[in-house]
Design an enzyme around this catalytic site. Sequence first.
Site, PDB file in Angstrom:
ATOM      1  N   GLU A  58       0.878  -1.172   0.000  1.00  0.00           N
ATOM      2  CA  GLU A  58       0.000   0.000   0.000  1.00  0.00           C
ATOM      3  C   GLU A  58       0.915   1.221   0.000  1.00  0.00           C
ATOM      4  O   GLU A  58       1.456   1.609   1.041  1.00  0.00           O
ATOM      5  CB  GLU A  58      -0.909  -0.001   1.229  1.00  0.00           C
ATOM      6  CG  GLU A  58      -1.793  -1.226   1.349  1.00  0.00           C
ATOM      7  CD  GLU A  58      -2.780  -1.363   0.211  1.00  0.00           C
ATOM      8  OE1 GLU A  58      -3.107  -0.340  -0.430  1.00  0.00           O
ATOM      9  OE2 GLU A  58      -3.207  -2.496  -0.064  1.00  0.00           O
ATOM     10  N   CYS A  68      -2.039   9.381   2.111  1.00  0.00           N
ATOM     11  CA  CYS A  68      -1.727   9.025   0.730  1.00  0.00           C
ATOM     12  C   CYS A  68      -2.870   9.303  -0.230  1.00  0.00           C
ATOM     13  O   CYS A  68      -2.652   9.361  -1.440  1.00  0.00           O
ATOM     14  CB  CYS A  68      -1.269   7.573   0.638  1.00  0.00           C
ATOM     15  SG  CYS A  68      -2.406   6.409   1.400  1.00  0.00           S
TER      16      CYS A  68
END
Length: 476
Positions: A253, A287
Amino acid sequence: MTFQAEWPAGLPVGDGWVEAPATSDVIFPYDGSVVTRAPVGDAALAARAVDEALAVAPIMAALPSHARRAALTAAHDALRERREEFERLLVLETGKPLADCKVEVARTVVTLATAAEEVARLHGETVPLDLLPSGEGLIGFWTRRPIGVVVGITGFNYPLLLAAHKIAPAVAAGCPVIVKPAPATPLATLWLVHLLRSSGALPPAAVQLVTGDVEVGRTLVEDRRIGAVSFTGSAAAGHAIARAAAPTKVLLELGSNAALVVAADADLEAAADAVVRGGYYASGQACISVQRVLVEEAAHEEFLTLLAERMKDVTVGDPRSPHTRVAPLIDPAATDRVLDRIGASGARVVTGGVRDGRAIAPTVLTGVPEGAEVWDEEIFGPVVCVRPVPDLDAAFDAVNASRYGLHASVYTRSLATAFAAIERIDAGGVVVNEVPGFRADNMPYGGVKDSGAGREGPRFAIEELTVTRMAIIRPS
């Protein structure tokens, strides 16, 4: 400023808590004060944790479903009972605003509950084997078996939640897990591990934690005896881990520079609200926070005016205040990096772009030239770049031109545009009329391209952390 730990001294390795070879200060980013001293492990302790996890792996694989569910439920209940204390601890070690830390704890509670529920859904299916005559009389079915020892490595920005997304699916799948938190933010994760080990439903060595530097991480991921590595962090670090761990399964991720497309027919007020809400939460250290905004030219000037009007409502200050939305970044080096990128961009600063105490003032940039890092790379700070585009085709092309592809969103009143975005945008998630930072923790979450591989969310992570075992029986 001091914090009294709610867990034993040392590090949770094997069946107990062992003395760490060193300690380091955990710093409150807002004022630089020391929160506490945290244990720091080394490569030898990491190797020991792997040995302990391997020894307990057969026990975990055979552990009944009710025990795995009980451990996750007990941790869920204990965390929910102490949620305000966890929120305060997260503010201190991450420096994130309290509002964001409240969200992090709430999402962690949901993640643990969802993983506990998924234990009951971990099963296989029968398979008809007689599609060819050779299969007549055979019985076939498949099951899912634990992949083995899981190594979870997490980032500093959401330490509790990211750890839960590694630990909870591993426990649900019957895998021992070793978590390595970011060096700057180990405290909430230590407490979560303590809650799980205190449940009485698991062997203690089923959930271990080792802090430390890159050598600790290398020792964990390069051990060929482990089953999977799950990493959340930067693209550069993720790529290095994937190379070092090969051929072990790696779930990544990674970073992004999330885009939000504003169509000319959009509710511009709602879109401007979304950029403020989605661009500056966690001080931009997320993010999937809004970084790039692409607005159709017909709406660009009005949208930019609406956005600029709203910036005065983005409060900068002490993260302990419920009113603060932007606080200092994790450390001075991160602040310098973001300000350097703003200065080197050549863009026009609509607002912000400077220090506000230790923090960076919420920033909006326009006229960002091609090739500027503030557009092309993950900024990980309170910075939003706005660019006009001639039409939606150009907007979707610009979104896809990035090497990243985690989440993107589009604001529009057109159902046709919504479905076109879902079809054309190359990302792990496409969000319509909401921020790209929206994530429900039970949904599949992950990216494409340099934003990673694999999916999180308990159901989907459990699938990643199990292997299909086919059974074929010819009755005698």
